[in-house]
Design an enzyme around this catalytic site. Sequence first.
Site, PDB file in Angstrom:
ATOM      1  N   TYR A 138       0.486  -1.234  -0.416  1.00 41.13           N
ATOM      2  CA  TYR A 138       0.525  -0.063   0.298  1.00 41.13           C
ATOM      3  C   TYR A 138       0.891   1.408   0.202  1.00 41.13           C
ATOM      4  CZ  TYR A 138      -4.027  -2.966   1.197  1.00 41.13           C
ATOM      5  OH  TYR A 138      -5.043  -3.713   1.593  1.00 41.13           O
ATOM      6  N   LYS A 189       3.448 -15.475   2.836  1.00 39.32           N
ATOM      7  CA  LYS A 189       3.324 -16.274   1.569  1.00 39.32           C
ATOM      8  C   LYS A 189       5.219 -16.577   0.884  1.00 39.32           C
ATOM      9  CE  LYS A 189       1.124 -17.353  -2.336  1.00 39.32           C
ATOM     10  NZ  LYS A 189       0.592 -18.648  -2.514  1.00 39.32           N
ATOM     11  N   ASP A 221      -3.011 -18.383   1.336  1.00 41.21           N
ATOM     12  CA  ASP A 221      -3.440 -18.745   0.985  1.00 41.21           C
ATOM     13  C   ASP A 221      -4.287 -19.667   1.735  1.00 41.21           C
ATOM     14  OD1 ASP A 221      -1.689 -19.935  -0.396  1.00 41.21           O
ATOM     15  OD2 ASP A 221      -1.486 -21.131  -1.710  1.00 41.21           O
ATOM     16  N   ASP A 245      -5.416  -6.953   5.562  1.00 38.97           N
ATOM     17  CA  ASP A 245      -6.983  -6.650   5.441  1.00 38.97           C
ATOM     18  C   ASP A 245      -8.139  -7.495   5.253  1.00 38.97           C
ATOM     19  OD1 ASP A 245      -8.455  -4.453   3.874  1.00 38.97           O
ATOM     20  OD2 ASP A 245      -7.156  -3.576   3.067  1.00 38.97           O
ATOM     21  N   ASP A 249     -10.839  -9.057   7.453  1.00 38.88           N
ATOM     22  CA  ASP A 249     -12.393  -8.526   7.226  1.00 38.88           C
ATOM     23  C   ASP A 249     -13.492 -10.003   7.178  1.00 38.88           C
ATOM     24  OD1 ASP A 249     -12.483  -6.218   7.131  1.00 38.88           O
ATOM     25  OD2 ASP A 249     -13.462  -6.261   5.276  1.00 38.88           O
TER      26      ASP A 249
END
Length: 356
Positions: A138, A189, A221, A245, A249
Amino acid sequence: MKIAVLAGDGIGPEIVAEAIKIFDVLRAEGETIEIERAHLGGAAHDAEGHPYPPSTQRIAGAADAVLLGAVGGPQYDSLPRAMRPEQGILGIRKDLQLFANLRPALLYPELAGASSLKPEIVAGLDLMIIRELTGDIYFGQPRGRRTNAQGDDEGFDTMLYARPEIERIARVGFATAMKRGRKLCSVDKANVLDTSILWREVVTGLAHEYPEVQLSHMYVDNAAMQLVRAPKQFDVIVTGNIFGDILSDEASMLAGSIGMLPSASLDARGKGLYEPIHGSAPDIAGTNKANPLATVLSVGMMFRYTFGRADLAARIEAAVRRVLAAGLRTGDIAAPGEAVTGTREMGDALVAALRK
Ligand code: NAD
């Protein structure tokens, strides 16, 4: 305990008013709690011409902790980007250097039916996701748009973490695990990304400083899958900005309503911004329908993480349990046919439960 209170927009003022009742009770018991109010978001733009005006910067800067309701609303959608309410949130996070976002996902047994997963999979769920908030893809440079050699448009971003950034968020992870179930799962990852290989190396390198914490690693994942398959295997998850993020959620839905979930964003010294994870809910603003419990639980987190008052945090959490056990439900957590309680009435019941 010096607290800046930013009610914000939409249901913000209603839910914050219920949280303030807690401060009133504790002050009457002799706690020294000082509150100063300021504007943020659309309300700040209306009153002072900027979503994070200088007066708010001063008050938030001087406080030990900040309590925020929520910001945003359709009436602000046409403002230029720099003046929009969410710029107020981004501004205060950056200004206060809040790099660690703590989001618990806790399912009260009384609400097991409100989750989209089967009750036996989520009943008793109590996990904490720690998301790095100021780095990663980001914020990494370079980023932008360009045209490649074939004449095609390209968009590109840079995933980037420096060792000190990983170390400080990992330490928050280990320290939080020490205060809870002493299990830390670092999510990355590392099978594909160089950023993640460094991440894993740094987290692993710190483990010897926290011998009581059981550290594990998981690819993102798989973590996304495990969160819906068997979420109770987790105690604390620590991860970077983009993975956090998405996973936080996802985890919020395990717990049923977003009206129940608090959050904390901390700086290096424990100062924090505390807010419910939900937004300003313009569809129900001003109707006494909002669930104030996520905001109330954010106050609990404030006592635990900024003020080191686990005793007060535990009392607030116990009061929430008591009102739920007594059957009080705002619309978002009521099962079909169940009686619905208003925002103010929920706040009053909570205060009564807190006093007991
Ligand atoms: P939202 O979280 O405000 O609402 C989503 C749905 O959940 C709505 O139906 C709402 O009524 C319900 N809901 C939310 N909080 C509730 C509560 N406490 N009790 C009962 N029901 C509740 O998300 P949205 O509708 O996508 O966004 C509305 C506004 O909020 C937008 O302007 C958005 O930018 C802003 N927003 C702000 C924040 C923040 O302040 N941190 C976070 C997310 C969205």
